[in-house]
Write a protein that holds these residues in place. Structure first.
Motif, PDB file in Angstrom:
ATOM      1  N   GLY A 173      -1.930  15.501  39.463  1.00 39.81           N
ATOM      2  CA  GLY A 173      -1.024  14.746  40.311  1.00 39.81           C
ATOM      3  C   GLY A 173      -1.518  14.672  41.738  1.00 39.81           C
ATOM      4  N   VAL A 174      -0.909  13.794  42.493  1.00 39.76           N
ATOM      5  CA  VAL A 174      -1.172  13.684  43.933  1.00 39.76           C
ATOM      6  C   VAL A 174       0.143  13.962  44.640  1.00 39.76           C
ATOM      7  N   ALA A 175       0.155  15.011  45.438  1.00 40.62           N
ATOM      8  CA  ALA A 175       1.380  15.447  46.111  1.00 40.62           C
ATOM      9  C   ALA A 175       1.194  15.364  47.621  1.00 40.62           C
ATOM     10  N   ASN A 176       2.258  15.008  48.320  1.00 38.49           N
ATOM     11  CA  ASN A 176       2.174  15.001  49.773  1.00 38.49           C
ATOM     12  C   ASN A 176       2.391  16.412  50.320  1.00 38.49           C
ATOM     13  N   ALA A 177       2.317  16.531  51.617  1.00 41.47           N
ATOM     14  CA  ALA A 177       2.397  17.863  52.228  1.00 41.47           C
ATOM     15  C   ALA A 177       3.740  18.532  51.958  1.00 41.47           C
ATOM     16  N   ILE A 185      -9.613   9.293  59.019  1.00 48.37           N
ATOM     17  CA  ILE A 185      -8.346   8.937  59.662  1.00 48.37           C
ATOM     18  C   ILE A 185      -7.651  10.239  60.036  1.00 48.37           C
ATOM     19  N   PRO A 186      -7.380  10.480  61.293  1.00 52.71           N
ATOM     20  CA  PRO A 186      -6.710  11.726  61.677  1.00 52.71           C
ATOM     21  C   PRO A 186      -5.388  11.898  60.945  1.00 52.71           C
ATOM     22  N   SER A 187      -5.060  13.127  60.612  1.00 53.58           N
ATOM     23  CA  SER A 187      -3.840  13.414  59.849  1.00 53.58           C
ATOM     24  C   SER A 187      -2.599  12.862  60.531  1.00 53.58           C
ATOM     25  N   ARG A 188      -2.588  12.884  61.860  1.00 53.62           N
ATOM     26  CA  ARG A 188      -1.391  12.428  62.568  1.00 53.62           C
ATOM     27  C   ARG A 188      -1.156  10.932  62.419  1.00 53.62           C
ATOM     28  N   PHE A 189      -2.184  10.187  61.983  1.00 50.12           N
ATOM     29  CA  PHE A 189      -2.034   8.753  61.790  1.00 50.12           C
ATOM     30  C   PHE A 189      -1.786   8.388  60.326  1.00 50.12           C
ATOM     31  N   ARG A 190      -1.735   9.376  59.442  1.00 50.92           N
ATOM     32  CA  ARG A 190      -1.450   9.115  58.035  1.00 50.92           C
ATOM     33  C   ARG A 190       0.042   9.320  57.786  1.00 50.92           C
ATOM     34  N   PRO A 191       0.620   8.583  56.817  1.00 55.77           N
ATOM     35  CA  PRO A 191       2.025   8.846  56.456  1.00 55.77           C
ATOM     36  C   PRO A 191       2.232  10.294  56.052  1.00 55.77           C
ATOM     37  N   SER A 192       1.294  10.845  55.263  1.00 53.09           N
ATOM     38  CA  SER A 192       1.306  12.257  54.888  1.00 53.09           C
ATOM     39  C   SER A 192      -0.030  12.582  54.249  1.00 53.09           C
ATOM     40  N   PRO A 193      -0.643  13.712  54.608  1.00 52.35           N
ATOM     41  CA  PRO A 193      -1.851  14.119  53.900  1.00 52.35           C
ATOM     42  C   PRO A 193      -1.556  14.273  52.409  1.00 52.35           C
ATOM     43  N   LEU A 194      -2.504  13.895  51.572  1.00 49.48           N
ATOM     44  CA  LEU A 194      -2.329  13.930  50.127  1.00 49.48           C
ATOM     45  C   LEU A 194      -3.220  14.990  49.507  1.00 49.48           C
TER      46      LEU A 194
END
Length: 280
Positions: free
Chosen positions: A119-123, A242-251
């Motif tokens: 699976g792919v889970a967000n933070a 892409i810096p983490s702060r610019f992503r919707p959520s690290p995956l």
């Protein structure tokens, strides 16, 4: 509350019920039409979605679904599942329904001969999968923007874990009724909601025939790449993180072994692309 738990069905009434609960849970996501849910749940040539629903009376209170797939694990083809759709009605949250549905779903998966769940889970959701459901963290997905092709190293292109796309499953994957794909010379791309940016989902190159699909991307010279592939030489590719702060959520890529082998993978042993899950 006395909930009733039932395995997922894919008849027309069940498809409509699932579509309604997914639309209600994710009101800002437009894709969960009946046509999309039927495609995702019933049309997969590897098999229909499996999982469980929780009901309170006649109301669908919570839902968990896993998509059948094939993967090459240490040189052997195996059938597994992609942890995909979870939904809980607002009136039934905080009651532990997801954990119960997940455990019942994994027991069903073992009975039906599946050997793993990926699976792919967000933070936010990753800790729950790791602590409550005994998944392992297989690696964090990289997210990069750039121009042109990516460069590959000369190393042997083999991985301990990689999803298998055969002709039937690839044809199905690219027939998503809610999203047209562009395929040229083995590269699968799609428009994003961001001006000038296309997402490159997978580059099969010359190794696998993928029929061309001419769905124009418009002027989108910037390419988004998401996945894990340590055979890419990013130093020779014009891409940047892409810096983490610019992503919707690290995956994060998570893995659960349903066999008795207790298998675990390092990120460097995995190839996983955006085509392999439901980012697009």
């Amino acid at each position: 509350m006395n909930y009733t738990f039932k395995p997922i069905q894919t008849d027309d009434n069940s498809i409509e019920e699932i579509s309604n609960v997914l639309q209600g849970t994710f009101p800002n996501t437009k894709k969960f039409t009946k046509e999309f849910v039927r495609w995702q749940y019933a049309d997969n040539p590897i098999g229909p979605m499996i999982g469980y629903n929780a009901y309170l009376g006649d109301q669908l209170a919570a839902h968990y679904a896993l998509m059948p797939l094939k993967a090459c694990i240490d040189g052997k083809e195996e059938k597994g599942l992609l942890s995909l759709n979870t939904a809980t009605h607002p009136n039934h949250r905080g009651k532990g329904l997801f954990t119960t549905l997940a455990q019942k779903s994994y027991d069903l998966a073992i009975d039906e001969g599946y050997s793993f769940v990926v699976g792919v889970a967000n933070a936010q959701s990753t800790p729950g999968f790791l602590k409550k459901l005994d998944f392992q963290l297989a690696g964090s997905l990289e997210a990069k923007l750039g121009l042109g092709k990516v460069a590959y190293k000369d190393a042997n292109d083999t991985f301990i874990f990689e999803r298998i796309w055969d002709e039937a499953s690839l044809h199905w994957r690219l027939s998503n009724p809610e999203l047209p794909y562009h395929v040229k010379k083995g590269r699968v791309s799609v428009r994003t909601d961001n001006l000038f940016i296309q997402a490159v989902l997978r580059d099969f190159g010359e190794k696998q025939f993928v029929p061309n699909k001419n769905h124009p991307l418009g002027f989108r010279p910037i390419r988004l790449w998401i996945g894990i592939n340590h055979n890419i030489d990013w130093k020779k590719s014009f891409y940047f993180d892409i810096p983490s702060r610019f992503r919707p959520s690290p995956l994060n890529l998570i893995f659960k072994d349903l066999s008795s082998k207790n298998r675990k993978f390092k990120s460097s042993e995995v190839r996983f692309s955006a085509l392999d899950f439901d980012a697009y």
